[in-house]
Design a protein around this motif. Structure first.
Motif, PDB file in Angstrom:
ATOM      1  N   ASP A   6      -7.638   0.804  -5.869  1.00 46.50           N
ATOM      2  CA  ASP A   6      -6.650   1.097  -6.909  1.00 46.50           C
ATOM      3  C   ASP A   6      -5.234   0.767  -6.446  1.00 46.50           C
ATOM      4  N   VAL A   7      -4.906   1.089  -5.208  1.00 48.06           N
ATOM      5  CA  VAL A   7      -3.577   0.773  -4.679  1.00 48.06           C
ATOM      6  C   VAL A   7      -3.410  -0.740  -4.585  1.00 48.06           C
ATOM      7  N   GLY A   8      -4.458  -1.446  -4.166  1.00 49.03           N
ATOM      8  CA  GLY A   8      -4.397  -2.906  -4.105  1.00 49.03           C
ATOM      9  C   GLY A   8      -4.152  -3.508  -5.474  1.00 49.03           C
ATOM     10  N   ILE A   9      -4.837  -2.985  -6.497  1.00 48.74           N
ATOM     11  CA  ILE A   9      -4.627  -3.459  -7.865  1.00 48.74           C
ATOM     12  C   ILE A   9      -3.185  -3.204  -8.281  1.00 48.74           C
ATOM     13  N   SER A  10      -2.667  -2.020  -7.973  1.00 49.65           N
ATOM     14  CA  SER A  10      -1.288  -1.680  -8.354  1.00 49.65           C
ATOM     15  C   SER A  10      -0.282  -2.614  -7.703  1.00 49.65           C
ATOM     16  N   VAL A  11      -0.463  -2.894  -6.425  1.00 49.60           N
ATOM     17  CA  VAL A  11       0.465  -3.765  -5.713  1.00 49.60           C
ATOM     18  C   VAL A  11       0.402  -5.179  -6.277  1.00 49.60           C
ATOM     19  N   GLU A  12      -0.812  -5.678  -6.506  1.00 45.69           N
ATOM     20  CA  GLU A  12      -0.955  -7.027  -7.066  1.00 45.69           C
ATOM     21  C   GLU A  12      -0.371  -7.106  -8.464  1.00 45.69           C
ATOM     22  N   LEU A  59      -5.914   0.904 -15.982  1.00 48.52           N
ATOM     23  CA  LEU A  59      -5.976  -0.515 -15.645  1.00 48.52           C
ATOM     24  C   LEU A  59      -7.154  -0.798 -14.722  1.00 48.52           C
ATOM     25  N   ARG A  60      -7.384   0.084 -13.758  1.00 51.31           N
ATOM     26  CA  ARG A  60      -8.472  -0.146 -12.809  1.00 51.31           C
ATOM     27  C   ARG A  60      -9.827  -0.154 -13.502  1.00 51.31           C
ATOM     28  N   GLN A  61      -9.924   0.494 -14.681  1.00 48.40           N
ATOM     29  CA  GLN A  61     -11.173   0.476 -15.423  1.00 48.40           C
ATOM     30  C   GLN A  61     -11.320  -0.819 -16.223  1.00 48.40           C
ATOM     31  N   GLU A  62     -10.198  -1.468 -16.509  1.00 51.73           N
ATOM     32  CA  GLU A  62     -10.234  -2.708 -17.270  1.00 51.73           C
ATOM     33  C   GLU A  62     -10.512  -3.903 -16.374  1.00 51.73           C
ATOM     34  N   ILE A  63     -10.264  -3.782 -15.093  1.00 52.20           N
ATOM     35  CA  ILE A  63     -10.433  -4.886 -14.168  1.00 52.20           C
ATOM     36  C   ILE A  63     -11.782  -4.746 -13.494  1.00 52.20           C
ATOM     37  N   THR A  64     -12.591  -5.792 -13.574  1.00 54.44           N
ATOM     38  CA  THR A  64     -13.916  -5.726 -12.961  1.00 54.44           C
ATOM     39  C   THR A  64     -13.813  -5.972 -11.468  1.00 54.44           C
ATOM     40  N   GLU A  65     -14.819  -5.507 -10.764  1.00 60.94           N
ATOM     41  CA  GLU A  65     -14.854  -5.657  -9.304  1.00 60.94           C
ATOM     42  C   GLU A  65     -15.046  -7.110  -8.896  1.00 60.94           C
ATOM     43  N   ASP A  66     -15.745  -7.890  -9.718  1.00 61.02           N
ATOM     44  CA  ASP A  66     -16.150  -9.225  -9.300  1.00 61.02           C
ATOM     45  C   ASP A  66     -15.443 -10.317 -10.086  1.00 61.02           C
ATOM     46  N   ILE A  67     -14.127 -10.284 -10.139  1.00 61.14           N
ATOM     47  CA  ILE A  67     -13.374 -11.318 -10.829  1.00 61.14           C
ATOM     48  C   ILE A  67     -13.584 -12.657 -10.132  1.00 61.14           C
ATOM     49  N   GLY A  68     -13.603 -12.626  -8.809  1.00 62.99           N
ATOM     50  CA  GLY A  68     -13.828 -13.848  -8.043  1.00 62.99           C
ATOM     51  C   GLY A  68     -12.685 -14.827  -8.218  1.00 62.99           C
ATOM     52  N   ASP A  69     -13.028 -16.123  -8.261  1.00 63.12           N
ATOM     53  CA  ASP A  69     -12.011 -17.161  -8.368  1.00 63.12           C
ATOM     54  C   ASP A  69     -11.634 -17.457  -9.810  1.00 63.12           C
ATOM     55  N   SER A  70     -12.315 -16.876 -10.761  1.00 63.44           N
ATOM     56  CA  SER A  70     -12.040 -17.146 -12.168  1.00 63.44           C
ATOM     57  C   SER A  70     -10.814 -16.371 -12.616  1.00 63.44           C
ATOM     58  N   HIS A  71      -9.792 -17.099 -13.056  1.00 66.63           N
ATOM     59  CA  HIS A  71      -8.577 -16.455 -13.581  1.00 66.63           C
ATOM     60  C   HIS A  71      -8.438 -16.760 -15.059  1.00 66.63           C
ATOM     61  N   SER A  72      -9.520 -17.180 -15.716  1.00 63.49           N
ATOM     62  CA  SER A  72      -9.432 -17.525 -17.127  1.00 63.49           C
ATOM     63  C   SER A  72      -9.143 -16.274 -17.937  1.00 63.49           C
ATOM     64  N   GLY A  73      -8.306 -16.450 -18.947  1.00 65.60           N
ATOM     65  CA  GLY A  73      -7.966 -15.335 -19.815  1.00 65.60           C
ATOM     66  C   GLY A  73      -6.799 -14.517 -19.306  1.00 65.60           C
ATOM     67  N   ILE A  74      -6.334 -14.741 -18.110  1.00 62.24           N
ATOM     68  CA  ILE A  74      -5.218 -13.966 -17.580  1.00 62.24           C
ATOM     69  C   ILE A  74      -3.893 -14.534 -18.070  1.00 62.24           C
ATOM     70  N   GLY A  75      -3.780 -15.865 -18.121  1.00 60.88           N
ATOM     71  CA  GLY A  75      -2.564 -16.463 -18.633  1.00 60.88           C
ATOM     72  C   GLY A  75      -1.520 -16.728 -17.561  1.00 60.88           C
ATOM     73  N   LEU A  76      -1.772 -16.344 -16.344  1.00 56.55           N
ATOM     74  CA  LEU A  76      -0.837 -16.560 -15.247  1.00 56.55           C
ATOM     75  C   LEU A  76      -1.554 -17.245 -14.109  1.00 56.55           C
ATOM     76  N   ALA A  77      -0.934 -18.222 -13.532  1.00 54.26           N
ATOM     77  CA  ALA A  77      -1.512 -18.839 -12.343  1.00 54.26           C
ATOM     78  C   ALA A  77      -0.932 -18.146 -11.126  1.00 54.26           C
ATOM     79  N   ARG A  78      -1.783 -17.854 -10.163  1.00 50.85           N
ATOM     80  CA  ARG A  78      -1.315 -17.156  -8.969  1.00 50.85           C
ATOM     81  C   ARG A  78      -1.132 -18.151  -7.846  1.00 50.85           C
ATOM     82  N   ASP A  79      -0.025 -18.029  -7.150  1.00 55.33           N
ATOM     83  CA  ASP A  79       0.222 -18.840  -5.972  1.00 55.33           C
ATOM     84  C   ASP A  79      -0.214 -18.060  -4.763  1.00 55.33           C
TER      85      ASP A  79
END
Length: 150
Positions: A74-80, A129-149
């Motif tokens: 949860d803290v990792g999700i918050s920081v990201e 938010l932590r309930q909306e984010i799945t554990e296994d997102i992996g490399d797929s960032h589709s649907g997020i709308g932001l590219a991560r560097d």
């Protein structure tokens, strides 16, 4: 034929609070105080009593470890989330000219209060938010709308 050995009598002095708890426990279980005391002494003297205690402690430590793992996640999700928001905000918000910047600073307190109110509503009724984010997102960032560097 041998007769079963007769139980032996033991007199013990118990603290009144311990005696009260013993009597309450025996009454709840519909057993005699003597039977409950005998079972407790047998359990105390049993060689596997330490193993049972260790198993109980291990189970509790495992539960704490799982909770700690969830908290770290949860803290990792918050920081990201904060990092992505700041990156997005910095990239999309132009600097204001001075007269507009003064007006924005004057409005900042009111907007902050609205933010805190909205956050309070979100925390009160969820979903988190932590309930909306799945554990296994992996490399797929589709649907997020932001590219991560990375």
């Amino acid at each position: 034929m041998t007769k079963p050995s007769k139980k032996q009598r033991l007199s013990v002095y118990l603290d009144p609070a311990v005696m009260r708890r013993l009597a309450e426990h025996a009454a709840r279980r519909d057993h005699s105080r003597s039977l409950v005391a005998e079972a407790a002494i047998e359990s105390f003297l049993s060689p596997d009593a330490a193993e049972r205690q260790e198993a109980a402690i291990t189970k509790r430590l495992d539960q704490l470890d799982r909770r700690m793992t969830r908290m770290e996640r949860d803290v990792g999700i918050s920081v990201e989330m904060l990092a992505v928001f700041v990156r997005f905000w910095v990239a999309t918000t132009p600097a204001l000219p001075e007269p507009a910047a003064q007006a924005a600073r004057a409005k900042a307190g009111e907007r902050y209060d609205q933010f805190v109110t909205a956050l309070g509503r979100r925390l009160a009724k969820g979903p988190k938010l932590r309930q909306e984010i799945t554990e296994d997102i992996g490399d797929s960032h589709s649907g997020i709308g932001l590219a991560r560097d990375e």
